[in-house]
Design a protein around this motif. Structure first.
Motif, PDB file in Angstrom:
ATOM      1  N   LEU A 110       0.822  -1.215   0.000  1.00 30.07           N
ATOM      2  CA  LEU A 110       0.000   0.000   0.000  1.00 30.07           C
ATOM      3  C   LEU A 110       0.854   1.262   0.000  1.00 30.07           C
ATOM      4  N   GLU A 111       0.413   2.206  -0.785  1.00 30.47           N
ATOM      5  CA  GLU A 111       1.129   3.472  -0.874  1.00 30.47           C
ATOM      6  C   GLU A 111       1.179   4.159   0.503  1.00 30.47           C
TER       7      GLU A 111
ATOM      8  N   ARG B 199       3.847   2.606   2.685  1.00 29.49           N
ATOM      9  CA  ARG B 199       5.192   2.958   2.195  1.00 29.49           C
ATOM     10  C   ARG B 199       5.520   4.420   2.515  1.00 29.49           C
ATOM     11  N   GLU B 200       4.512   5.266   2.403  1.00 35.19           N
ATOM     12  CA  GLU B 200       4.730   6.689   2.709  1.00 35.19           C
ATOM     13  C   GLU B 200       5.122   6.897   4.171  1.00 35.19           C
ATOM     14  N   GLU B 201       4.453   6.158   5.072  1.00 31.28           N
ATOM     15  CA  GLU B 201       4.784   6.272   6.511  1.00 31.28           C
ATOM     16  C   GLU B 201       6.228   5.840   6.766  1.00 31.28           C
TER      17      GLU B 201
ATOM     18  N   ILE C 271       9.404   0.969  11.963  1.00 32.36           N
ATOM     19  CA  ILE C 271       8.382   1.456  12.904  1.00 32.36           C
ATOM     20  C   ILE C 271       7.328   2.256  12.133  1.00 32.36           C
ATOM     21  N   GLY C 272       7.802   3.076  11.189  1.00 28.86           N
ATOM     22  CA  GLY C 272       6.872   3.874  10.378  1.00 28.86           C
ATOM     23  C   GLY C 272       5.912   2.988   9.610  1.00 28.86           C
ATOM     24  N   ALA C 273       6.447   1.938   8.975  1.00 31.23           N
ATOM     25  CA  ALA C 273       5.599   1.032   8.191  1.00 31.23           C
ATOM     26  C   ALA C 273       4.546   0.374   9.089  1.00 31.23           C
TER      27      ALA C 273
ATOM     28  N   LYS D  13      -2.719   2.074  11.090  1.00 29.50           N
ATOM     29  CA  LYS D  13      -3.670   3.123  10.698  1.00 29.50           C
ATOM     30  C   LYS D  13      -4.645   2.585   9.649  1.00 29.50           C
ATOM     31  N   HIS D  14      -4.106   1.808   8.708  1.00 34.24           N
ATOM     32  CA  HIS D  14      -4.961   1.235   7.663  1.00 34.24           C
ATOM     33  C   HIS D  14      -6.003   0.303   8.281  1.00 34.24           C
ATOM     34  N   LEU D  15      -5.553  -0.519   9.230  1.00 35.74           N
ATOM     35  CA  LEU D  15      -6.474  -1.460   9.878  1.00 35.74           C
ATOM     36  C   LEU D  15      -7.517  -0.746  10.731  1.00 35.74           C
TER      37      LEU D  15
END
Ligand SMILES: *Cc1c(COP(=O)(O)O)cnc(C)c1O
Length: 385
Positions: free
Chosen positions: A53-54, A57-59, A273-275, A281-283
């Motif tokens: 997911l974009e 990856r951005e996180e 950690i970011g990922a 957040k997505h969940l």
């Protein structure tokens, strides 16, 4: 020494147990790329495909921009950036526990859990099919390990009764068993723990992100509060890396002070950690996606059973197709590859002797390919493998 090792390697080859690492151009996505060919990926633990997911990856990229590429030290020294605390409070919240702690892998988390909570005075009752990291953690603790028959709560009860004079007891179980895709009998286990005064530890490695609207199997069946220690990994359905423990504050404080795999190892790099935060957040936005995967797995399992395949006790996104013979499992894997599917062949000692199998792990982003998957298995059956 060298002769002995060479002899043993030869023996592994003779028994079809020699392990190699298939070279993958790409292995975590919807397709596995191997020798310039693409195969549907039915063998990774990236069940929800979140790593693709974009937003996730951005996180990860943002964490690199903000904090760089390494934490530079153990959390105890200078490696404790704000995002680690953010992730831990998110996890504690998610699991509805007082506190959580992040470890460098699920393996490191299990070493920490058992080596800090158990000691030579403890008996640990452990399901025979529990993950190797649990077994290693218990070994490290010096506790006596009492392995009960897989999912056999009568055996567990008999063993608890036999050792009822021991004051320190732990019951350890996977929630989803990784090579069988079945789940533990948690209601009975927690009832026995109450009756015999044992601490309960659950390993939610394969359930986190999928069952219980992502929170795990204990949450799915409403028993989260009855389990003392929840652990799991970010490296499977969360598409990232690292392990976690969620429990009462005193347990987490104790681990932070005593767990050697936590104290004497550099903490995870910020990107990881970011990922993980991105996946959580997505969940939080789409908690139902795990349930969708489970529904599709149920449909596929019925189909495979209808063809006459033995799917064991599977009730989750992990579906074993038990074939028995090591060679047969390898042949089945090759056959499916020719049909464009990559399904791992699993052999002893990872599974018991004479239960070599295909281990199919379904993932959310290939549900559109269900017809292709089904017809490949139909052809496998017709080929008599
Ligand atoms: C994969 C797994 C682990 C280890 O997790 P990693 O993050 O890969 O080290 C622990 N327990 C179980 C049940 C697992 O399946």
């Amino acid at each position: 020494m060298k002769d002995k090792i060479l002899r043993n390697l030869e023996k592994l080859k003779e028994e079809n147990l020699y392990r190699e690492m298939p070279e993958m151009a790409e292995g975590a996505g919807k397709y596995i790329k191997l020798n310039d060919k693409e195969y549907l990926n039915l063998s990774s633990n990236n069940y929800l495909g979140l790593s693709e997911l974009e937003s996730v990856r951005e996180e990860a990229k943002k964490a690199v921009d903000d904090f760089g590429t390494t934490s530079g030290a153990s959390r105890i020294v200078t490696g404790n950036f704000s995002i680690y605390d953010q992730l831990e409070s998110r996890m504690a919240n998610y699991k509805n526990k007082q506190k959580s702690l992040v470890f460098n892998s699920g393996y490191a988390a299990n070493l920490a859990v058992y080596s800090t909570l158990a000691s030579r005075d403890t008996l640990v009752f452990s399901d025979k099919l529990n993950n190797a990291s649990i077994i290693d953690g218990i070994k490290l603790s010096g506790a006596k390990q009492i392995r009960y028959k897989h999912n056999d709560t009568a055996d567990l009860e008999a063993l608890l009764e036999k050792h009822s004079n021991c004051t320190e007891k732990i019951i350890a179980t996977d929630s989803i068993f990784s090579m069988d895709g079945d789940t533990c009998f948690l209601y009975k286990i927690t009832a026995l723990a109450e009756k015999y005064g044992a601490l309960t530890i659950i390993d939610e490695a394969h359930a986190t992100g999928v069952l219980g609207r992502g929170r795990g199997f204990a949450h799915e069946i409403g028993l989260a509060d009855k389990v003392d220690v929840h652990m799991g990994t970010f490296s499977k359905a969360l598409g990232s890396f690292g392990g976690y423990v969620a429990a009462d504050e005193y347990i987490i404080d104790w681990m932070r002070n005593k767990a050697r795999s936590f104290i004497f190892s550099t903490s995870l790099p910020p990107a990881v950690i970011g990922a993980t935060i991105g996946s959580l957040k997505h969940l939080a936005k789409y908690p139902e996606i795990g349930g969708r995967l489970l529904d599709a797995a149920e449909d596929l399992r019925f189909y495979l059973q209808g063809l006459g395949f033995d799917t064991g006790g599977s009730s989750t996104q992990i579906i074993p197709i038990i074939l028995g013979d090591n060679k047969r499992a390898l042949m089945a894997k090759e056959f499916l590859m020719a049909k464009g599917l990559y399904v791992a062949a699993i052999r002893p000692p990872t599974v018991p002797v004479n239960s070599a199998r295909l281990r199919l792990s379904l993932r959310l982003d290939i549900l559109g390919e269900m017809d292709k998957i089904k017809s490949a298995f139909k052809a496998l059956k017709e080929a008599g493998i």
